[in-house]
Write a protein that holds these residues in place. Sequence first.
Motif, PDB file in Angstrom:
ATOM      1  N   LEU A  64       0.980  -1.039   0.040  1.00 11.91           N
ATOM      2  CA  LEU A  64      -0.041  -0.043  -0.097  1.00 11.91           C
ATOM      3  C   LEU A  64       0.786   1.057  -0.242  1.00 11.91           C
ATOM      4  N   GLU A  65       1.937   1.207   0.763  1.00  6.41           N
ATOM      5  CA  GLU A  65       2.967   2.358   0.876  1.00  6.41           C
ATOM      6  C   GLU A  65       3.480   2.506  -0.434  1.00  6.41           C
ATOM      7  N   ALA A  66       3.906   1.552  -1.214  1.00 12.55           N
ATOM      8  CA  ALA A  66       4.613   1.556  -2.725  1.00 12.55           C
ATOM      9  C   ALA A  66       3.557   2.159  -3.599  1.00 12.55           C
ATOM     10  N   LEU A  67       2.201   1.785  -3.669  1.00 10.74           N
ATOM     11  CA  LEU A  67       1.295   2.354  -4.289  1.00 10.74           C
ATOM     12  C   LEU A  67       1.093   3.866  -4.319  1.00 10.74           C
ATOM     13  N   ALA A  68       1.170   4.047  -2.940  1.00 11.39           N
ATOM     14  CA  ALA A  68       1.206   5.629  -2.645  1.00 11.39           C
ATOM     15  C   ALA A  68       2.506   6.432  -3.248  1.00 11.39           C
ATOM     16  N   ARG A  69       3.577   5.866  -2.969  1.00 13.15           N
ATOM     17  CA  ARG A  69       4.794   6.424  -3.225  1.00 13.15           C
ATOM     18  C   ARG A  69       5.150   6.469  -4.589  1.00 13.15           C
ATOM     19  N   ASP A  70       4.957   5.505  -5.270  1.00 19.23           N
ATOM     20  CA  ASP A  70       5.506   5.354  -6.660  1.00 19.23           C
ATOM     21  C   ASP A  70       4.188   5.566  -7.596  1.00 19.23           C
ATOM     22  N   HIS A  71       3.172   5.541  -7.286  1.00 14.94           N
ATOM     23  CA  HIS A  71       2.145   5.729  -8.180  1.00 14.94           C
ATOM     24  C   HIS A  71       0.760   6.915  -7.901  1.00 14.94           C
ATOM     25  N   ASP A  72       1.292   7.540  -6.821  1.00 11.79           N
ATOM     26  CA  ASP A  72       0.194   8.490  -6.103  1.00 11.79           C
ATOM     27  C   ASP A  72      -1.153   8.093  -5.896  1.00 11.79           C
ATOM     28  N   ILE A  73      -1.454   6.633  -5.685  1.00 11.95           N
ATOM     29  CA  ILE A  73      -2.559   5.896  -5.424  1.00 11.95           C
ATOM     30  C   ILE A  73      -2.736   5.523  -3.749  1.00 11.95           C
TER      31      ILE A  73
END
Length: 155
Positions: A64-73
């Motif tokens: 979930l953190e990678a989605l936010a960090r890498d894709h702004d989702i």
Amino acid sequence: MWKGRLLSIHTTGASREPIRELDRATLIAGVGIEGDRYAKGIDTGTYSKIPDVREVTLIEVETLEALARDHDITLTPQEHRRNLTVRGVPLNHLVGVRFRVGEVVLEGGRLNTPCRYLDMITRKSVCDLMVHRSGLNCRIVEGGTIRPGDTVQPA
């Protein structure tokens, strides 16, 4: 050796119903999480008719953190449709392996495959981004009660 933590617990009574966050849950060996759709033993889930070990599902908060960090989702634990959100647990390496969540012993089944249903209900394009990071289906070997904050570690 790794050691992780259970962050949150979620269940739902039937497919497409809202996810409920729990402050504790009873896991029943060979059945599932008390009150969850897959533990009811009736066709209430999208994958109910597909033979598989799916008594409890886990996902890494790092996904979930990678989605936010890498894709702004932003995909919250209430949205991802898995039962347990964990931190510091190498789920992709636990297929066929027993591990503990608090007093409960789980055995990794198969890795979850992301599906378009998640995109549909969240209205976010996350399916393709979660390949190989969509969680782990598990069998409950020894049941008991779990709570957020419980340690997750090898059995």
